[in-house]
Write a protein that holds these residues in place. Structure first.
Motif, PDB file in Angstrom:
ATOM      1  N   HIS A  61      50.903  70.592  54.439  1.00  0.00           N
ATOM      2  CA  HIS A  61      50.586  71.231  53.165  1.00  0.00           C
ATOM      3  C   HIS A  61      49.102  70.984  52.893  1.00  0.00           C
ATOM      4  CE1 HIS A  61      54.783  72.034  52.434  1.00  0.00           C
ATOM      5  NE2 HIS A  61      55.066  70.768  52.637  1.00  0.00           N
ATOM      6  N   GLN A  80      46.297  76.594  51.653  1.00  0.00           N
ATOM      7  CA  GLN A  80      47.454  77.356  51.193  1.00  0.00           C
ATOM      8  C   GLN A  80      47.422  77.600  49.689  1.00  0.00           C
ATOM      9  OE1 GLN A  80      50.356  74.476  52.663  1.00  0.00           O
ATOM     10  NE2 GLN A  80      50.954  75.879  54.299  1.00  0.00           N
ATOM     11  N   ASN A  81      46.515  76.929  48.980  1.00  0.00           N
ATOM     12  CA  ASN A  81      46.513  76.994  47.512  1.00  0.00           C
ATOM     13  C   ASN A  81      45.134  77.270  46.924  1.00  0.00           C
ATOM     14  OD1 ASN A  81      49.382  75.822  46.576  1.00  0.00           O
ATOM     15  ND2 ASN A  81      48.720  74.736  48.412  1.00  0.00           N
TER      16      ASN A  81
END
Length: 228
Positions: A107, A111-112
């Motif tokens: 993560h 991705q953000n």
């Protein structure tokens, strides 16, 4: 003879010659993140490289420049008869930091990232920029130069008492903290919580802007403040 190559050469070899990507790190590190369609052959398993096609180029890589597994693997493959072997010396952290696609369970900030933050040029009038800052949920503008390299930020802190007849360069805060797209999400959130900041600028390793990461993008109840 093995060839040490960079990220662009890896992409070219894959696109033009269907090169085989081989991560030589242990299985758990491969599972965390790896280049798209790469296979996992830890160095200890290279005694039987039957999963590879000797007629196609092979690109081996490990973690980063400080990891010696990929050069050792490249030389081992040559010894085993592979004639077109390349070592992606900078490794997968270079790939991830460049905001390129990957596979695995990691993560990462990539991705953000909000990829459309308010931006300003160094000479942009501050009075015109203020309206865009106040109208944006982040309440923050990233100031970049003509090469899209981050120079500073302008937020509510910088606007207080600023000369509205000035420029973004005159009002901006220089030396702001940035992170790469390869940053792991949870540790970053913890650091931001401790520092009591809600936004951080995301850049490539050359300082060019990727976007803005905000706690509100992953945790809607986060409080509003600009980068500290």
């Amino acid at each position: 003879m093995t060839h040490i190559i960079d990220r662009e050469a890896v992409q070219d070899l894959v696109a033009a010659r269907q090169a085989q990507l081989v991560e030589v790190l242990p299985e758990e590190e491969y599972a965390w993140a790896h280049l798209p369609r790469a296979v996992n052959l830890p160095l200890a398993a290279l005694g039987d490289p039957s999963a590879l096609d000797p007629a196609r180029p092979v690109v081996v890589y490990c973690h980063d420049w400080l990891c010696d597994l990929s050069p050792r693997a490249a030389h081992r493959l040559e010894r085993l008869g592979f004639g077109d072997v390349h070592d992606y010396g900078a490794g997968k952290m270079d790939w991830l930091a460049a905001d390129l696609p990957y596979e695995g369970e990691a993560h990462l900030v990539s991705q953000n990232v909000r990829r459309d933050p308010v931006t300003a040029g160094l000479d942009d009038p501050l009075d015109e920029l203020t309206e865009r800052i106040l109208g944006d949920p982040a309440g923050l503008a990233v100031v970049v130069d003509e090469d899209d390299v981050v120079q500073g930020v302008v937020g509510s802190r910088e606007l207080k008492g600023a000369d509205m007849s000035g420029t973004a360069e005159q009002a901006m805060r220089v030396g702001v903290t940035t992170v790469r797209p390869s940053e792991q999400l949870e540790p970053l959130i913890q650091r931001m919580d401790r520092a009591k900041v809600d936004h951080v600028v995301v850049t490539h390793a050359d300082g060019t802007l990727v976007g803005l990461f905000g706690l509100g993008d992953v945790r809607p109840q986060a409080s509003e403040s600009d980068l500290g």
